[in-house]
Design a protein around this motif. Structure first.
Motif, mmCIF file in Angstrom:
data_model
loop_
_atom_site.group_PDB
_atom_site.id
_atom_site.type_symbol
_atom_site.label_atom_id
_atom_site.label_comp_id
_atom_site.label_asym_id
_atom_site.label_seq_id
_atom_site.Cartn_x
_atom_site.Cartn_y
_atom_site.Cartn_z
ATOM 1 N N ASP A 1 -55.783 -44.222 -21.057
ATOM 2 C CA ASP A 1 -54.985 -45.411 -21.999
ATOM 3 C C ASP A 1 -54.054 -44.733 -22.821
ATOM 4 O O ASP A 1 -53.830 -45.337 -24.074
ATOM 5 C CB ASP A 1 -56.113 -45.900 -22.815
ATOM 6 C CG ASP A 1 -56.813 -45.087 -23.742
ATOM 7 O OD1 ASP A 1 -56.878 -43.864 -23.495
ATOM 8 O OD2 ASP A 1 -57.715 -45.494 -24.559
ATOM 9 N N ALA B 1 -52.182 -50.464 -15.961
ATOM 10 C CA ALA B 1 -53.022 -51.690 -16.118
ATOM 11 C C ALA B 1 -52.513 -52.928 -16.281
ATOM 12 O O ALA B 1 -53.238 -54.098 -16.000
ATOM 13 C CB ALA B 1 -54.381 -51.324 -17.024
ATOM 14 N N ILE C 1 -54.813 -55.404 -23.168
ATOM 15 C CA ILE C 1 -54.634 -53.890 -22.941
ATOM 16 C C ILE C 1 -54.563 -53.011 -24.103
ATOM 17 O O ILE C 1 -55.141 -52.016 -24.428
ATOM 18 C CB ILE C 1 -53.766 -53.822 -21.916
ATOM 19 C CG1 ILE C 1 -54.416 -54.376 -20.489
ATOM 20 C CG2 ILE C 1 -53.678 -52.117 -21.634
ATOM 21 C CD1 ILE C 1 -53.230 -54.580 -19.502
ATOM 22 N N SER D 1 -58.222 -49.866 -19.747
ATOM 23 C CA SER D 1 -59.275 -50.961 -19.558
ATOM 24 C C SER D 1 -58.280 -52.227 -19.904
ATOM 25 O O SER D 1 -57.446 -52.123 -20.730
ATOM 26 C CB SER D 1 -60.514 -50.968 -20.487
ATOM 27 O OG SER D 1 -60.992 -52.043 -20.716
ATOM 28 N N ASP D 2 -58.454 -53.211 -19.151
ATOM 29 C CA ASP D 2 -57.874 -54.466 -19.335
ATOM 30 C C ASP D 2 -58.662 -55.092 -20.602
ATOM 31 O O ASP D 2 -58.059 -56.210 -20.805
ATOM 32 C CB ASP D 2 -57.682 -55.350 -18.079
ATOM 33 C CG ASP D 2 -59.054 -55.706 -17.440
ATOM 34 O OD1 ASP D 2 -60.021 -55.491 -18.145
ATOM 35 O OD2 ASP D 2 -58.912 -56.465 -16.678
ATOM 36 N N SER E 1 -63.641 -56.244 -19.089
ATOM 37 C CA SER E 1 -64.933 -55.596 -18.347
ATOM 38 C C SER E 1 -66.191 -55.804 -19.116
ATOM 39 O O SER E 1 -67.227 -56.030 -18.867
ATOM 40 C CB SER E 1 -64.934 -54.121 -17.982
ATOM 41 O OG SER E 1 -64.424 -53.276 -19.071
ATOM 42 N N SER E 2 -65.970 -55.487 -20.520
ATOM 43 C CA SER E 2 -67.249 -55.691 -21.332
ATOM 44 C C SER E 2 -67.622 -57.183 -21.588
ATOM 45 O O SER E 2 -68.537 -57.570 -21.681
ATOM 46 C CB SER E 2 -66.919 -55.224 -22.712
ATOM 47 O OG SER E 2 -65.708 -55.593 -23.287
#
Length: 187
Positions: A53, A61, A86, A168-169, A172-173
């Motif tokens: 990141d 991403a 992001i 991570s975008d 996902s969580s």
């Protein structure tokens, strides 16, 4: 993602970015006084240390920084929202900036960066530095090789970016928390 670093006739450099989604961007670097462009140092440090990141992992991403100009490909209708999402969860940008500064300093002075990397890590991060001397040395060696190539030729420098090294975008969580109804589950 495909990165190409080009010498700019004004003494600067520019980075051509082609993301996996087909979007193409130009990123202008302002580092005329340095032997190696700041953005190229970012690419080396983030790739070699595996910072997903950092600047380039965020771009891969879907993040778009204000210093980027889209030059090709379709613009996503949700580009601004996706980029903000992001960047909101990215923690590696600050770490990357700090470490790039150390590697830049070491490269320009011909110094070993191990102790300075550990010191810089400790200033802004709890716990021990996760990068051992071997990995730091390897990163400095790759920067030395890439820097020598950059300085020796006016040709564009193609820099491979690993497909698995992306931020991570931020979704996902949220997806994992969704129930069968598609709504976010509440505790």
């Amino acid at each position: 993602m495909h990165l190409t670093f080009e010498h700019d006739p004004r003494g600067e450099s520019r980075t051509l970015i082609r993301r996996a989604d087909g979007a193409e961007f130009e990123l202008t670097s302002y580092s005329r006084k340095h032997a190696v462009p700041h953005d190229l140092v970012h690419a080396v440090v983030e790739r070699e240390l595996g910072i997903p990141d950092g600047i380039y992992g965020c771009i891969a991403a879907g993040a778009v920084f204000s210093s980027m100009t889209q030059t090709g490909g379709k613009k996503r209708r949700d580009a601004k929202v996706r980029s903000a999402r992001i960047l909101e969860v990215a923690r590696g940008i600050g770490i990357s900036e700090t470490l790039v500064g150390v590697f830049f300093w070491a490269y320009e002075r011909g110094r070993a960066p191990q102790a300075e990397v550990r010191k810089a890590w400790g200033v802004s991060n709890p716990g021990a530095c996760p990068y051992g001397d071997e990995r730091i040395t390897r990163t400095a060696d790759v920067l030395g090789e890439v820097g020598a190539t950059w300085q020796a030729s006016a040709e564009p420098l193609v820099f491979p970016w690993p497909t698995n090294l992306l931020a991570s975008d931020g979704q996902s969580s949220v997806r994992r928390a969704r129930g069968r109804t598609g709504r976010v589950a509440r505790a």
